[in-house]
Design a protein around this motif. Structure first.
Motif, mmCIF file in Angstrom:
data_model
loop_
_atom_site.group_PDB
_atom_site.id
_atom_site.type_symbol
_atom_site.label_atom_id
_atom_site.label_comp_id
_atom_site.label_asym_id
_atom_site.label_seq_id
_atom_site.Cartn_x
_atom_site.Cartn_y
_atom_site.Cartn_z
ATOM 1 N N LEU A 128 -4.685 -6.379 -3.058
ATOM 2 C CA LEU A 128 -4.614 -5.225 -3.945
ATOM 3 C C LEU A 128 -4.041 -4.043 -3.167
ATOM 4 C CD1 LEU A 128 -5.404 -3.990 -6.749
ATOM 5 C CD2 LEU A 128 -7.565 -3.309 -5.676
ATOM 6 N N GLY A 129 -3.053 -3.409 -3.753
ATOM 7 C CA GLY A 129 -2.466 -2.224 -3.143
ATOM 8 C C GLY A 129 -2.021 -1.268 -4.229
ATOM 9 N N SER A 130 -1.320 -0.214 -3.837
ATOM 10 C CA SER A 130 -0.811 0.736 -4.820
ATOM 11 C C SER A 130 0.326 1.536 -4.207
ATOM 12 C CB SER A 130 -1.912 1.686 -5.304
ATOM 13 O OG SER A 130 -2.210 2.655 -4.315
ATOM 14 N N THR A 131 1.165 2.092 -5.087
ATOM 15 C CA THR A 131 2.240 2.967 -4.627
ATOM 16 C C THR A 131 1.667 4.157 -3.872
ATOM 17 O OG1 THR A 131 3.567 2.323 -6.549
ATOM 18 C CG2 THR A 131 4.226 4.330 -5.390
ATOM 19 N N GLU A 132 0.534 4.670 -4.327
ATOM 20 C CA GLU A 132 -0.062 5.846 -3.700
ATOM 21 C C GLU A 132 -0.570 5.571 -2.286
ATOM 22 O OE1 GLU A 132 -0.307 6.444 -8.142
ATOM 23 O OE2 GLU A 132 -0.602 4.781 -6.742
ATOM 24 N N VAL A 133 -0.949 4.324 -1.999
ATOM 25 C CA VAL A 133 -1.398 3.967 -0.648
ATOM 26 C C VAL A 133 -0.225 3.452 0.188
ATOM 27 C CG1 VAL A 133 -3.026 2.535 0.685
ATOM 28 C CG2 VAL A 133 -3.718 3.499 -1.500
ATOM 29 N N GLY A 134 0.844 3.065 -0.453
ATOM 30 C CA GLY A 134 2.025 2.599 0.258
ATOM 31 C C GLY A 134 2.156 1.105 0.286
ATOM 32 N N HIS A 135 1.039 0.394 0.344
ATOM 33 C CA HIS A 135 1.081 -1.070 0.384
ATOM 34 C C HIS A 135 -0.321 -1.598 0.132
ATOM 35 C CE1 HIS A 135 2.758 -4.999 1.554
ATOM 36 N NE2 HIS A 135 3.943 -4.404 1.538
ATOM 37 N N THR A 136 -0.603 -2.788 0.619
ATOM 38 C CA THR A 136 -1.865 -3.485 0.384
ATOM 39 C C THR A 136 -2.957 -2.942 1.309
ATOM 40 O OG1 THR A 136 -0.592 -5.460 -0.177
ATOM 41 C CG2 THR A 136 -2.934 -5.760 0.289
ATOM 42 N N PHE A 137 -4.129 -2.639 0.745
ATOM 43 C CA PHE A 137 -5.252 -2.168 1.555
ATOM 44 C C PHE A 137 -6.489 -3.043 1.398
ATOM 45 C CE2 PHE A 137 -5.199 0.147 -2.439
ATOM 46 C CZ PHE A 137 -6.505 0.090 -2.881
ATOM 47 N N ASN B 203 -7.210 -10.923 0.987
ATOM 48 C CA ASN B 203 -7.686 -12.106 1.673
ATOM 49 C C ASN B 203 -6.863 -12.256 2.949
ATOM 50 O OD1 ASN B 203 -9.667 -13.781 -0.217
ATOM 51 N ND2 ASN B 203 -8.133 -12.829 -1.527
ATOM 52 N N THR B 204 -7.372 -12.979 3.912
ATOM 53 C CA THR B 204 -6.678 -13.118 5.186
ATOM 54 C C THR B 204 -6.519 -14.597 5.537
ATOM 55 O OG1 THR B 204 -8.564 -13.218 6.719
ATOM 56 C CG2 THR B 204 -7.934 -11.037 5.890
ATOM 57 N N VAL B 205 -5.729 -14.865 6.550
ATOM 58 C CA VAL B 205 -5.520 -16.262 6.947
ATOM 59 C C VAL B 205 -6.788 -16.877 7.518
ATOM 60 C CG1 VAL B 205 -3.036 -16.117 7.319
ATOM 61 C CG2 VAL B 205 -4.591 -15.467 9.167
ATOM 62 N N THR B 206 -7.740 -16.060 7.931
ATOM 63 C CA THR B 206 -8.988 -16.589 8.489
ATOM 64 C C THR B 206 -10.173 -16.471 7.542
ATOM 65 O OG1 THR B 206 -9.416 -14.452 9.582
ATOM 66 C CG2 THR B 206 -8.279 -16.147 10.861
ATOM 67 N N ARG B 207 -10.102 -15.546 6.549
ATOM 68 C CA ARG B 207 -11.195 -15.372 5.592
ATOM 69 C C ARG B 207 -10.616 -15.144 4.206
ATOM 70 N NH1 ARG B 207 -15.626 -11.122 6.627
ATOM 71 N NH2 ARG B 207 -16.689 -12.434 5.070
ATOM 72 N N ARG B 208 -10.921 -16.031 3.291
ATOM 73 C CA ARG B 208 -10.442 -15.840 1.923
ATOM 74 C C ARG B 208 -11.444 -16.446 0.945
ATOM 75 N NH1 ARG B 208 -7.385 -19.905 4.291
ATOM 76 N NH2 ARG B 208 -6.978 -21.773 3.033
ATOM 77 N N ARG B 209 -11.436 -15.904 -0.256
ATOM 78 C CA ARG B 209 -12.363 -16.357 -1.288
ATOM 79 C C ARG B 209 -11.620 -16.385 -2.608
ATOM 80 N NH1 ARG B 209 -18.311 -14.207 -1.050
ATOM 81 N NH2 ARG B 209 -18.165 -15.753 0.628
ATOM 82 N N ARG B 210 -11.595 -17.552 -3.225
ATOM 83 C CA ARG B 210 -10.892 -17.713 -4.495
ATOM 84 C C ARG B 210 -11.515 -16.819 -5.563
ATOM 85 N NH1 ARG B 210 -7.270 -19.724 -3.393
ATOM 86 N NH2 ARG B 210 -7.083 -21.957 -3.681
ATOM 87 N N GLY B 211 -10.664 -16.116 -6.289
ATOM 88 C CA GLY B 211 -11.125 -15.231 -7.346
ATOM 89 C C GLY B 211 -11.361 -13.810 -6.904
ATOM 90 N N ALA B 212 -11.386 -13.544 -5.584
ATOM 91 C CA ALA B 212 -11.538 -12.190 -5.062
ATOM 92 C C ALA B 212 -10.184 -11.686 -4.577
ATOM 93 C CB ALA B 212 -12.543 -12.157 -3.915
ATOM 94 N N VAL B 213 -9.978 -10.356 -4.621
ATOM 95 C CA VAL B 213 -8.733 -9.805 -4.085
ATOM 96 C C VAL B 213 -8.816 -9.609 -2.587
ATOM 97 C CG1 VAL B 213 -7.880 -8.739 -6.199
ATOM 98 C CG2 VAL B 213 -9.443 -7.461 -4.717
ATOM 99 N N GLY B 214 -9.986 -9.849 -2.004
ATOM 100 C CA GLY B 214 -10.072 -9.886 -0.556
ATOM 101 C C GLY B 214 -11.034 -8.894 0.048
ATOM 102 N N VAL C 87 -14.005 -8.063 -2.307
ATOM 103 C CA VAL C 87 -13.822 -7.198 -3.459
ATOM 104 C C VAL C 87 -13.340 -8.016 -4.641
ATOM 105 C CG1 VAL C 87 -12.631 -5.155 -4.357
ATOM 106 C CG2 VAL C 87 -13.262 -5.271 -1.927
ATOM 107 N N HIS C 88 -13.988 -7.837 -5.791
ATOM 108 C CA HIS C 88 -13.627 -8.551 -7.014
ATOM 109 C C HIS C 88 -13.067 -7.546 -8.014
ATOM 110 C CE1 HIS C 88 -15.802 -12.347 -5.897
ATOM 111 N NE2 HIS C 88 -16.392 -11.475 -5.074
ATOM 112 N N HIS C 89 -11.911 -7.865 -8.553
ATOM 113 C CA HIS C 89 -11.187 -6.942 -9.431
ATOM 114 C C HIS C 89 -11.546 -7.204 -10.891
ATOM 115 C CE1 HIS C 89 -7.322 -5.030 -11.001
ATOM 116 N NE2 HIS C 89 -7.873 -4.095 -10.246
#
Length: 503
Positions: free
Chosen positions: A312-321, A324-335, A399-401
């Motif tokens: 999840l990111g936004s134009t106001e933040v510039g990119h993704t903040f 999920n990561t290559v070492t920790r991820r969870r299906r259905g969560a944005v990370g 974080v779940h969206h």
């Protein structure tokens, strides 16, 4: 040079010995880090001769190309501010950006020059001229503005988010290092174009900060075009939106069906297959821009043979903040919240209840250009940015969206998150994309629009099955009145679903 990003990146390449390393692959041409920085210095000289000075704005409307990158870096070097807009935008879109940003100069293709009257117009070819003189990099404070990117305009006229010279390094450290672990060996390919936030980071800044390389592809994406770029350049990281992953997974399924038939007839031709085919070089793929259905995520990993990282990111933040990561991820969560950002969730009485997401960090925009009142609506003096997203954070920090506040609907007098209904429909194995909107002629009804997986045929029976699936999971007022099957969903130039069109 102090806070000058262009000079800092050139020094970084010199210091770490990257000048001779490949930076961009553009068709059959390869540009090294050193060649790009040298070209940016020439571009700065040309723009300076054309009257561009520190603090001026330079509108850039170029496709992903060496011209785009040198115009951007040349603008930074002069201490001017780059105003980025897609060259594919309609004339009205360019007129809005021109009037809103009031640039001193524009860099665009010759056929677009007439859209930018009363300003100095340069072409990418002009920037390759040998200038009579090249000024030293402008000495800038760290918080000096560097570039302006416009919001998608789904809730009104697009607003220009102003970012500083220091912002790209912050989101590079967050996503590229923190989530993806990029190295100089990585080759990055983004289907999101560099004039937009996702592509600007992935294609331009990430490889320049890490000594890696990226694919510069000016074309409007097509499935065959994407597959050709994958075959030619063997990227290790892919960035795009769920729609494109669905199309690529569909292409792989079609190829598998063709290949199966060929095997039966004794002839096999390798093309868009899975891990052994064009996707074999990928070690991870990143998704953002729209919700990634868990069912589609499963298909992506099956076909690509590598993890898909929703974020999840936004134009106001510039990119993704959050990602999920290559070492920790969870299906259905944005990370997970990526360092150095922090978030808070406001308005939720319990931890599992959705609340409004606020984020704070070093790349949060300075302001909306020339819009102090609208800036104050979303950005507090203490740096907290109200994103407009509804989220909850689970006990492990994921974080779940739950959708955007602006997308919430009122049905039969009750508030409904369309994302909740979309996820219920998306649990069907034949659904790869779905959007739920309210009905323009019935305030007690929802309507669903669905894109099906390759090989799944639309039929009344399938519509009934999908509606029954929602009925089993959600209250009656959240069950759509109808399901319409589409080949693709309408989108903005930034790739976001244009819900108003479906209404």
């Amino acid at each position: 040079m102090e806070g000058n990003l262009a000079a800092a990146l050139a020094l970084r390449a010199e210091t770490y010995g990257w000048r001779d390393h490949p930076l961009f692959y553009a068709g059959d041409v390869t540009y090294s880090h050193g060649e790009v920085h040298d070209a940016a210095i020439r571009a700065a000289g040309v723009m300076h001769a054309a009257g561009v000075r520190p603090g001026h704005r330079v509108l850039i409307a170029l496709p992903d190309s060496i011209g785009f990158v040198t115009a951007l870096l040349g603008t930074f070097r002069l201490g001017a501010v780059a105003v980025l807009t897609g060259p594919e935008q309609a004339e009205a879109g360019h007129a809005h950006v021109l009037a809103d940003s009031r640039p001193q100069a524009a860099v665009c293709a010759p056929e677009l020059a007439a859209r930018f009257p009363s300003v100095q117009v340069l072409t990418a070819e002009d920037l390759t001229d040998e200038p009579a003189a090249v000024p030293d990099p402008a000495r800038l404070p760290p918080d000096a503005p560097a570039y302006v990117q416009y919001t998608s305009g789904t809730t009104g006229p697009p607003k220009g988010a102003v970012h500083r010279h220091t912002d790209p390094e912050a989101y590079f450290e967050a996503l590229a290092i923190g989530a993806l672990g990029v190295t100089p060996d990585d080759v990055i390919f983004s289907l999101s174009k560099a004039c937009y936030p996702y592509g600007l980071g992935a294609t331009v800044f990430f490889p320049m900060f890490c000594g890696g390389s990226a694919v510069l592809w000016p074309d409007v994406p097509t499935v065959e075009g994407v597959l050709e770029q994958l075959r030619r350049h063997h990227p290790t990281l892919l960035f795009t939106v769920p729609t494109w992953y669905a199309r690529l997974v569909g292409a792989a399924a079609e190829h598998e069906a063709v290949e199966h038939g060929a095997v039966e007839h004794g002839a096999v031709e390798h093309g868009a297959g899975g891990r052994e085919g064009v996707f074999g070089s990928l070690r991870a793929v990143a998704s953002a821009g729209e919700p990634l259905l868990p069912s589609l995520a499963d298909r992506i990993e099956d076909v690509f043979g590598c993890p898909v990282l929703d974020g999840l990111g936004s134009t106001e933040v510039g990119h993704t903040f959050i990602s999920n990561t290559v070492t920790r991820r969870r299906r259905g969560a944005v990370g997970l919240v990526l360092d150095p950002y922090e978030i808070t969730v406001r308005g939720a009485s319990e931890s599992a209840e959705p609340g409004v997401l606020y984020v704070r960090g070093p790349s949060v925009m300075a302001e909306y250009l020339g819009r102090p009142e609208q800036t104050a609506e979303v950005l507090a003096p203490d740096g907290w940015l109200r994103t407009g997203d509804l989220v909850h954070v689970d006990e492990d920090g994921f974080v779940h969206h739950h959708g955007r506040i602006r997308d919430q609907l009122t049905v039969s007098g009750e508030r409904v998150s369309p994302l909740e209904v979309e996820r219920a429909l998306g649990q069907h194995p034949g659904v790869v994309e779905v959007v739920v909107v309210d009905s323009a002629d019935d305030d007690a009804a929802l309507r669903a629009f669905v894109v099906l997986a390759t090989g799944t045929m639309p039929a009344p029976e399938l519509e009934a099955e999908l509606l029954a699936q929602v009925r089993d999971r959600l209250p009656a007022h959240k069950v759509p009145r109808s399901v319409t099957f589409l080949a693709e969903l309408p989108r903005t130039p930034m790739g976001k679903i244009h819900r108003a069109t479906l209404r």
